[in-house]
Design an enzyme around this catalytic site. Structure first.
Site, PDB file in Angstrom:
ATOM      1  N   HIS A 285      -2.927   7.072   3.230  1.00 40.86           N
ATOM      2  CA  HIS A 285      -3.406   5.789   2.712  1.00 40.86           C
ATOM      3  C   HIS A 285      -4.813   5.555   3.254  1.00 40.86           C
ATOM      4  CE1 HIS A 285      -3.894   1.753   1.554  1.00 40.86           C
ATOM      5  NE2 HIS A 285      -3.616   1.210   2.723  1.00 40.86           N
TER       6      HIS A 285
ATOM      7  N   CYS B 149       0.820  -1.229   0.000  1.00 44.22           N
ATOM      8  CA  CYS B 149       0.000   0.000   0.000  1.00 44.22           C
ATOM      9  C   CYS B 149       0.849   1.271   0.000  1.00 44.22           C
ATOM     10  CB  CYS B 149      -0.936   0.008   1.197  1.00 44.22           C
ATOM     11  SG  CYS B 149      -1.999  -1.442   1.266  1.00 44.22           S
TER      12      CYS B 149
ATOM     13  N   ASN C 267     -10.145   0.246   0.439  1.00 45.54           N
ATOM     14  CA  ASN C 267      -8.677   0.283   0.436  1.00 45.54           C
ATOM     15  C   ASN C 267      -8.186  -0.321  -0.887  1.00 45.54           C
ATOM     16  OD1 ASN C 267      -5.961  -0.268   0.748  1.00 45.54           O
ATOM     17  ND2 ASN C 267      -6.152  -1.070   2.830  1.00 45.54           N
TER      18      ASN C 267
HETATM   19  O1  UT7 Z   1      -3.517  -1.466   3.835  1.00 47.10           O
HETATM   20  C1  UT7 Z   1      -3.451  -2.030   5.090  1.00 47.10           C
HETATM   21  C2  UT7 Z   1      -4.586  -2.968   5.223  1.00 47.10           C
HETATM   22  N1  UT7 Z   1      -5.082  -3.331   6.508  1.00 47.10           N
HETATM   23  C3  UT7 Z   1      -5.520  -2.517   7.474  1.00 47.10           C
HETATM   24  O2  UT7 Z   1      -5.385  -1.326   7.480  1.00 47.10           O
HETATM   25  C4  UT7 Z   1      -6.251  -3.225   8.585  1.00 47.10           C
HETATM   26  C5  UT7 Z   1      -6.119  -2.527   9.923  1.00 47.10           C
HETATM   27  N2  UT7 Z   1      -7.105  -3.081  10.848  1.00 47.10           N
HETATM   28  C6  UT7 Z   1      -8.400  -2.662  10.844  1.00 47.10           C
HETATM   29  O3  UT7 Z   1      -8.781  -1.804  10.084  1.00 47.10           O
HETATM   30  C7  UT7 Z   1      -9.329  -3.269  11.869  1.00 47.10           C
HETATM   31  O4  UT7 Z   1      -8.583  -4.034  12.791  1.00 47.10           O
HETATM   32  C8  UT7 Z   1     -10.433  -4.158  11.226  1.00 47.10           C
HETATM   33  C9  UT7 Z   1     -11.431  -3.291  10.460  1.00 47.10           C
HETATM   34  C10 UT7 Z   1      -9.818  -5.191  10.310  1.00 47.10           C
HETATM   35  C11 UT7 Z   1     -11.198  -4.859  12.345  1.00 47.10           C
HETATM   36  O5  UT7 Z   1     -11.756  -3.892  13.239  1.00 47.10           O
HETATM   37  P1  UT7 Z   1     -11.618  -4.077  14.806  1.00 47.10           P
HETATM   38  O6  UT7 Z   1     -12.320  -2.954  15.446  1.00 47.10           O
HETATM   39  O7  UT7 Z   1     -10.148  -4.243  15.124  1.00 47.10           O
HETATM   40  O8  UT7 Z   1     -12.427  -5.392  15.054  1.00 47.10           O
HETATM   41  P2  UT7 Z   1     -11.917  -6.755  15.712  1.00 47.10           P
HETATM   42  O9  UT7 Z   1     -11.000  -7.487  14.809  1.00 47.10           O
HETATM   43  O10 UT7 Z   1     -11.492  -6.478  17.123  1.00 47.10           O
HETATM   44  O11 UT7 Z   1     -13.277  -7.555  15.792  1.00 47.10           O
HETATM   45  C12 UT7 Z   1     -14.340  -7.157  16.678  1.00 47.10           C
HETATM   46  C13 UT7 Z   1     -15.501  -8.094  16.433  1.00 47.10           C
HETATM   47  C14 UT7 Z   1     -15.089  -9.565  16.435  1.00 47.10           C
HETATM   48  O12 UT7 Z   1     -16.143 -10.303  17.017  1.00 47.10           O
HETATM   49  P3  UT7 Z   1     -16.053 -10.795  18.550  1.00 47.10           P
HETATM   50  O13 UT7 Z   1     -14.827 -11.655  18.606  1.00 47.10           O
HETATM   51  O14 UT7 Z   1     -15.918  -9.545  19.366  1.00 47.10           O
HETATM   52  O15 UT7 Z   1     -17.343 -11.532  18.734  1.00 47.10           O
HETATM   53  C15 UT7 Z   1     -14.994  -9.897  14.970  1.00 47.10           C
HETATM   54  O16 UT7 Z   1     -15.204 -11.277  14.721  1.00 47.10           O
HETATM   55  O17 UT7 Z   1     -16.044  -7.841  15.135  1.00 47.10           O
HETATM   56  C16 UT7 Z   1     -16.118  -9.063  14.420  1.00 47.10           C
HETATM   57  N3  UT7 Z   1     -15.987  -8.791  13.003  1.00 47.10           N
HETATM   58  C17 UT7 Z   1     -17.036  -8.486  12.213  1.00 47.10           C
HETATM   59  N4  UT7 Z   1     -18.342  -8.371  12.483  1.00 47.10           N
HETATM   60  C18 UT7 Z   1     -19.160  -8.046  11.472  1.00 47.10           C
HETATM   61  C19 UT7 Z   1     -14.851  -8.771  12.243  1.00 47.10           C
HETATM   62  N5  UT7 Z   1     -15.163  -8.462  10.969  1.00 47.10           N
HETATM   63  C20 UT7 Z   1     -16.501  -8.281  10.918  1.00 47.10           C
HETATM   64  C21 UT7 Z   1     -17.406  -7.944   9.904  1.00 47.10           C
HETATM   65  N6  UT7 Z   1     -18.719  -7.823  10.224  1.00 47.10           N
HETATM   66  N7  UT7 Z   1     -17.011  -7.723   8.644  1.00 47.10           N
END
Ligand code: UT7
Length: 329
Positions: free
Chosen positions: A256, A111, A286
């Site tokens: 980004h 990225c 993204n």
């Molecule tokens: O170019 C670089 C590319 N990558 C990035 O920039 C990624 C950087 N990371 C992020 O943007 C965030 O960490 C994410 C958007 C990927 C995830 O957000 P988060 O606030 O860190 O969520 P999390 O991983 O802590 O998940 C919270 C909850 C989980 O459920 P439980 O375990 O609390 O029951 C996940 O399973 O949200 C759940 N979850 C979803 N729920 C609905 C994860 N993805 C989804 C989804 N829809 N798409």
């Protein structure tokens, strides 16, 4: 010694996936995606090869630059999603564009690719070796997404943007960085390795993440998030301190476009108002290396970014890489 961005262009495919579209095949909902990422919809390439999107963007950039493709001395294409391991996307674009006198190579800094490529291009024009360099960022992340992983597949979109640059005496500074120890946090395997020898390979990422799918994007979202919120401000500060300017001198930050919460946290850490940040992730998602130039080009087309203004292009990505460029538009 800096650069002048003579002309820019972009291209995104006509098909798109809305947040609601994902509810048909994974457990998710529009509200979660909007509030956790800021993304509403993202373009999807479908049949269009990566190089094709890059070519379309390049044609616009060259036309706006008002030059003949034969005057281009070098084409640098940034991509983590090349159609071929070889030939390079850059060689294909060079040919289709009619840039008969240009050298061509691909650059992969994920990225952060556009920042790396623009800074590389700057060195070619600065030495006087080339008068015009074309940088094309083209990505089809959809081709290697794991559409069963709801934490990653909802984040990415496809698209391309390009810029023609020449040498100038305008303000310019850059800083590039990498922390390869974080490679396994965001990766996709290129060549297949037989399962029986995979675990014997030195530093094979699957040691730590046995569920990592072959040839699909694997991401540890939480760790990448932490890295990103530090990498964006750091990219700016490292470039800024080289020329003794501060965030108050910057008219527009073009970060980004990964997650609105990452951008908001970076803005807070920098002490700069969100109003100074260009945000396009709501409609593009993204798009990896295409994200910064897509945002930049859109802001130029809308008249938000004007000639003479000072810009900070700040990126991070797989590698893990990061980098910033401060320049006058
Ligand atoms: O170019 C670089 C590319 N990558 C990035 O920039 C990624 C950087 N990371 C992020 O943007 C965030 O960490 C994410 C958007 C990927 C995830 O957000 P988060 O606030 O860190 O969520 P999390 O991983 O802590 O998940 C919270 C909850 C989980 O459920 P439980 O375990 O609390 O029951 C996940 O399973 O949200 C759940 N979850 C979803 N729920 C609905 C994860 N993805 C989804 C989804 N829809 N798409």
């Amino acid at each position: 010694m800096g650069i002048n961005i003579l002309g820019m262009g972009s291209y995104v495919p006509g098909q798109k996936l809305t947040n609601n579209d994902f509810t048909r095949f994974i457990e998710t909902n529009d509200e979660w995606i909007r509030t956790r990422t800021g993304i509403v919809e993202r373009p999807m390439a479908g049949w269009e090869p990566t190089w094709y999107m890059g070519l379309k963007a390049a044609e616009k950039a060259v036309q706006r630059a008002g030059i003949d493709p034969k005057e281009i001395g070098l084409v640098i294409s940034t991509t983590a999603t090349a159609d071929f391991h070889t030939p390079s996307m850059a060689s294909i674009i060079q040919d289709k564009l009619g840039a008969a006198n240009a050298g061509a190579f691909d650059l992969n800094a994920a990225c952060t690719g556009f920042v790396y490529a623009l800074d590389t291009a700057r060195r070619f024009v600065e030495t006087g070796d080339e008068k015009y360099v074309l940088v094309v960022a083209n990505e089809s992340l959809s081709r290697f997404l794991d559409f069963t992983d709801r934490g990653s597949c909802i984040l990415f979109g496809d698209g391309a943007a390009a810029a023609v640059i020449e040498k100038s005496s305008k303000l310019y500074s850059s800083a590039l960085g990498s922390d390869g120890s974080g490679g396994k946090l965001l990766c996709a395997r290129a060549l297949n390795v037989a399962p029986e020898v995979r675990t014997e390979a030195p530093d094979d990422f699957t040691d730590e993440f046995p569920d990592m799918p072959l040839h699909k994007l694997f991401q540890n979202g939480k760790e990448v998030y932490k890295f990103a919120t530090c990498a964006l401000p750091r990219s700016f500060e490292l470039a800024a301190q080289k020329i003794g300017i501060t965030k108050d001198d910057i008219d527009w930050f073009v970060p980004h476009q990964a997650n609105i919460r990452i951008i908001e946290t970076a803005a807070k850490k920098l002490g700069a108002p969100m109003e100074k940040f260009i945000v396009t992730l709501d409609h593009y998602g993204n798009t990896s290396s295409a994200s910064i130039p897509l945002a930049l080009n859109e802001a130029i087309e809308k008249g938000t970014i004007k000639r003479g203004q000072k810009l900070a292009l700040i990126g991070f990505g797989a590698g893990l890489t990061f980098g910033g460029i401060i320049l006058e538009y």
